[in-house]
Design an enzyme around this catalytic site. Structure first.
Site, PDB file in Angstrom:
ATOM      1  N   GLU A 241      17.915  53.820  14.774  1.00 20.31           N
ATOM      2  CA  GLU A 241      17.878  53.364  13.376  1.00 20.31           C
ATOM      3  C   GLU A 241      16.789  54.132  12.657  1.00 20.31           C
ATOM      4  OE1 GLU A 241      20.268  51.675  12.038  1.00 20.31           O
ATOM      5  OE2 GLU A 241      21.120  51.878  14.030  1.00 20.31           O
TER       6      GLU A 241
ATOM      7  N   CYS B  57      12.125  50.635   5.362  1.00 20.37           N
ATOM      8  CA  CYS B  57      13.259  51.563   5.365  1.00 20.37           C
ATOM      9  C   CYS B  57      14.242  51.178   4.271  1.00 20.37           C
ATOM     10  CB  CYS B  57      13.941  51.547   6.723  1.00 20.37           C
ATOM     11  SG  CYS B  57      14.443  49.894   7.200  1.00 20.37           S
TER      12      CYS B  57
HETATM   13  P1  NAD Z   1       8.188  57.569  13.539  1.00 15.62           P
HETATM   14  O1  NAD Z   1       9.524  58.176  13.703  1.00 15.62           O
HETATM   15  O2  NAD Z   1       7.054  58.439  13.219  1.00 15.62           O
HETATM   16  O3  NAD Z   1       7.779  56.760  14.880  1.00 15.62           O
HETATM   17  C1  NAD Z   1       8.609  55.761  15.423  1.00 15.62           C
HETATM   18  C2  NAD Z   1       8.309  55.623  16.897  1.00 15.62           C
HETATM   19  O4  NAD Z   1       8.704  56.825  17.572  1.00 15.62           O
HETATM   20  C3  NAD Z   1       6.828  55.432  17.210  1.00 15.62           C
HETATM   21  O5  NAD Z   1       6.690  54.520  18.264  1.00 15.62           O
HETATM   22  C4  NAD Z   1       6.407  56.824  17.634  1.00 15.62           C
HETATM   23  O6  NAD Z   1       5.273  56.832  18.475  1.00 15.62           O
HETATM   24  C5  NAD Z   1       7.627  57.307  18.373  1.00 15.62           C
HETATM   25  N1  NAD Z   1       7.763  58.756  18.480  1.00 15.62           N
HETATM   26  C6  NAD Z   1       7.228  59.705  17.682  1.00 15.62           C
HETATM   27  N2  NAD Z   1       7.592  60.934  18.109  1.00 15.62           N
HETATM   28  C7  NAD Z   1       8.371  60.753  19.201  1.00 15.62           C
HETATM   29  C8  NAD Z   1       9.058  61.619  20.073  1.00 15.62           C
HETATM   30  N3  NAD Z   1       9.025  62.943  19.898  1.00 15.62           N
HETATM   31  N4  NAD Z   1       9.778  61.091  21.083  1.00 15.62           N
HETATM   32  C9  NAD Z   1       9.837  59.758  21.263  1.00 15.62           C
HETATM   33  N5  NAD Z   1       9.199  58.878  20.469  1.00 15.62           N
HETATM   34  C10 NAD Z   1       8.479  59.366  19.444  1.00 15.62           C
HETATM   35  O7  NAD Z   1       8.357  56.405  12.431  1.00 15.62           O
HETATM   36  P2  NAD Z   1       7.264  55.426  11.855  1.00 15.62           P
HETATM   37  O8  NAD Z   1       6.372  56.175  10.940  1.00 15.62           O
HETATM   38  O9  NAD Z   1       6.670  54.624  12.934  1.00 15.62           O
HETATM   39  O10 NAD Z   1       8.185  54.438  11.007  1.00 15.62           O
HETATM   40  C11 NAD Z   1       8.633  54.720   9.703  1.00 15.62           C
HETATM   41  C12 NAD Z   1      10.056  55.220   9.758  1.00 15.62           C
HETATM   42  O11 NAD Z   1      10.885  54.249  10.364  1.00 15.62           O
HETATM   43  C13 NAD Z   1      10.638  55.433   8.361  1.00 15.62           C
HETATM   44  O12 NAD Z   1      11.399  56.610   8.364  1.00 15.62           O
HETATM   45  C14 NAD Z   1      11.525  54.214   8.159  1.00 15.62           C
HETATM   46  O13 NAD Z   1      12.561  54.397   7.241  1.00 15.62           O
HETATM   47  C15 NAD Z   1      12.036  53.999   9.555  1.00 15.62           C
HETATM   48  N6  NAD Z   1      12.502  52.637   9.770  1.00 15.62           N
HETATM   49  C16 NAD Z   1      13.838  52.436   9.886  1.00 15.62           C
HETATM   50  C17 NAD Z   1      14.330  51.155  10.049  1.00 15.62           C
HETATM   51  C18 NAD Z   1      15.803  50.902  10.186  1.00 15.62           C
HETATM   52  O14 NAD Z   1      16.194  49.815  10.586  1.00 15.62           O
HETATM   53  N7  NAD Z   1      16.656  51.872   9.866  1.00 15.62           N
HETATM   54  C19 NAD Z   1      13.447  50.067  10.105  1.00 15.62           C
HETATM   55  C20 NAD Z   1      12.078  50.322   9.993  1.00 15.62           C
HETATM   56  C21 NAD Z   1      11.613  51.617   9.829  1.00 15.62           C
END
Ligand code: NAD
Length: 535
Positions: A300, A334
């Site tokens: 997501e 999001c």
């Molecule tokens: P992010 O993608 O930076 O990080 C999300 C998670 O992924 C964290 O735990 C991070 O440590 C991990 N991560 C980072 N790089 C990785 C890699 N290479 N491999 C595996 N894991 C990795 O996102 P964020 O800043 O934590 O959250 C904000 C984002 O989340 C926004 O884009 C927002 O729109 C989205 N979001 C989406 C939903 C939805 O339901 N669609 C809900 C909430 C947030």
């Protein structure tokens, strides 16, 4: 493995109690206000503690640490966490695999009971958990409460759903056979949540996975590790068997990515940005030596959500809906509205009313329950400020447009509205994830729909109109996973608004909906020729 201390199961009776969303706390009530102030004071005395990573029930310490700080006061340490590195991945997956052998055979009622008991504890400790969220990610009281309430909802909802889907499904009965279809767990999963709903999404994805009989390695965001450690404390307290959830606070590109690539990681439940989601998708697709299954990804991702405002709408209601959707928790949802697409005949009136309303938003320390607080981190602060520069060139700044300096050094940015932006401008197409709203003028409803659909995302959207015809068209043509009419585009409720987006917003997993748990299972068909076994 620790014994599961289950009370006589309430699970069988629970399905007769319909699911009801957890009520939000009314903080205008003097008693609730006092309770929250007391919780903030109590939690203030516990800030800065150290927390362990937990693998197979063992609490481990590491030399390297992850330090979680308050975005409103970056000097204030919320929690110090042991740092899981690449060297911990195999150990964590093996611990989860060992627990899977027993947990997958544990009766579903016991697994469900565990979720319900966690929900009970969270309900009892609601104000305290809200306080942790307010300190760790800068949510105001109502936003923290919504996060905690959603956590309870996920636990209650997935518990009920697990009971429903784990009943043997009667497929079509082929003549001469007894036919069954049952849903069995997948194996070991990686759960990788974001920081913005650090309780609800973290606990929700974990609960969905384990209630189906899977075991997981949970890697929370480095920006919100403490609330995950609090969740784990609760799960341990209520008797979670060792190895069912292995809590590894680690960095995404290092630990997260190695966990995704591990040959025994059967599925990945991820919520976060588009870039990371796509990276996980690719990495998970590469078959590793020794891997005997195709990994499943539940991804997501981001959004660039729009609200359409039509001339026949209630303009005041539309302004309010746009403001709440755009600036609630600083646009760090999001589902946040980052684009208002407004018909030219009401455009000026809409902009005037919107600016007047945004001018009334107060920004400050969330501990004092101010409407908008800081953005999550220095990295995010810099990113949003860069987009403000771009936005000022791409449109006409109506209000905001700068950082707000404070003595505390918090990452404050003024709620910003930029009008007259072209539908193809960067601030219209790229996810900023901060308090920045672009307004786009449209000549017709056709054009508004075309602009709304002209991004790579497709998560949420809303339409303000009194025309049934327009709503019918929007239901058909506005291509988003969660569409709302005459209301804001944030605030999805578990059960009522199954959540997930189209296109680059993700795999449309519909968290909080009736299809969600199936993603954490595989279906097994069992056919028996009748009359071959004497009963
Ligand atoms: P992010 O993608 O930076 O990080 C999300 C998670 O992924 C964290 O735990 C991070 O440590 C991990 N991560 C980072 N790089 C990785 C890699 N290479 N491999 C595996 N894991 C990795 O996102 P964020 O800043 O934590 O959250 C904000 C984002 O989340 C926004 O884009 C927002 O729109 C989205 N979001 C989406 C939903 C939805 O339901 N669609 C809900 C909430 C947030």
């Amino acid at each position: 493995m620790a014994t599961l201390n289950i009370t006589p199961s309430s699970a069988s009776t629970v399905l007769s109690t319909p699911f009801v969303n957890e009520a939000f706390v009314d903080f205008t009530d003097a008693g609730n206000k006092r309770a929250m102030e007391e919780a903030l004071a109590t939690v203030a005395n516990s800030l800065g503690r150290e927390y362990d990573i937990i693998i197979g029930g063992k609490h481990l310490q590491t030399a390297k640490k992850i330090v979680s700080t308050n975005p409103a006061r970056p000097e204030q340490v919320i929690g110090i966490h042991q740092h899981a590195g690449v060297e911990h991945v195999d150990e964590a997956v093996k611990a989860a695999q060992a627990a899977f052998a027993t947990w997958s055979k544990t009766p579903v009622e016991q697994r469900v009971d565990l979720l319900f008991r966690a929900a009970d504890v969270i309900r009892e400790r609601k104000f305290e958990l809200c306080a942790w969220l307010t300190y760790e990610v800068g949510k105001n009281w109502a936003e923290s409460d919504a996060d905690v309430a959603e956590t309870i909802d996920f636990l209650e909802f997935y518990g009920r759903e697990a009971l429903r889907i784990q009943q043997v499904q009667p497929p079509i009965q082929f003549p001469g056979e007894r036919n069954q279809l049952r849903y069995i767990p997948l194996g070991v999963g990686a759960v990788i949540p974001p920081w913005n709903f650090p309780f609800a999404i973290m606990a929700g994805m974990t609960a969905a996975a384990i209630v189906c009989g899977n075991t997981v390695v949970l890697k929370p965001s480095v920006d919100s590790p403490t609330i995950a450690s609090k969740f784990m404390e609760i799960m341990e307290e209520i008797g979670l068997p060792d190895g069912v959830i292995n809590l590894c606070q680690g960095e995404g590109p290092e630990f997260g990515s190695a966990l995704v690539a591990h040959p025994q990681t059967r599925f990945i439940a991820f919520t976060g940005s588009k870039a990371v989601g796509l990276d996980i998708h690719e990495r998970a697709a590469k078959t590793q030596p020794g891997q005997i299954f195709i990994k499943r990804t539940i991804l997501e991702m981001g959004g660039k959500d729009a609200i359409l405002v039509e001339p026949d709408s209630d303009l005041d209601a539309a302004v309010e809906g746009v403001v709440l959707s755009a600036f609630g928790f600083n646009g760090q949802k999001c589902s946040a509205c980052s684009r208002a697409i407004v018909n030219e005949s009401i455009y000026d009136a809409f902009c005037d009313k919107l600016v007047a309303r945004v001018a009334r938003i107060k920004t400050g320390d969330p501990v004092e329950n101010v409407y908008t607080g800081p953005v999550i981190s220095e990295r995010s602060y810099r990113k949003v400020l860069d987009y403000l520069k771009i936005g000022k060139e791409e449109g006409r700044l109506l209000i905001g447009g700068d950082a707000i300096e404070t003595e505390s050094g918090g990452y404050y940015i003024a709620p910003t509205v930029i009008a007259d932006v072209a539908p193809t401008a960067r601030i219209v197409l790229e996810e900023i994830f901060g308090p920045v709203l672009a307004i786009i003028k449209s000549r017709s409803f056709d054009e508004s729909l075309a602009i709304a659909n002209n991004t790579e995302y497709g998560l949420t959207g809303a339409v303000y109109t009194t025309s049934r015809e327009k709503l019918t068209r929007a239901a058909e043509e506005f291509h988003v996973g969660n569409l709302y009419f005459n209301r804001k585009c944030t605030g999805a409720m578990v059960g009522a608004h199954p959540f997930g987006g189209f296109n680059m917003s993700g795999t449309d997993s519909k968290a909080g909906g009736p299809d969600y748990l199936l993603l954490f299972t595989q279906a097994k068909s069992v056919a028996e020729k009748l009359g071959t076994v004497s009963e």
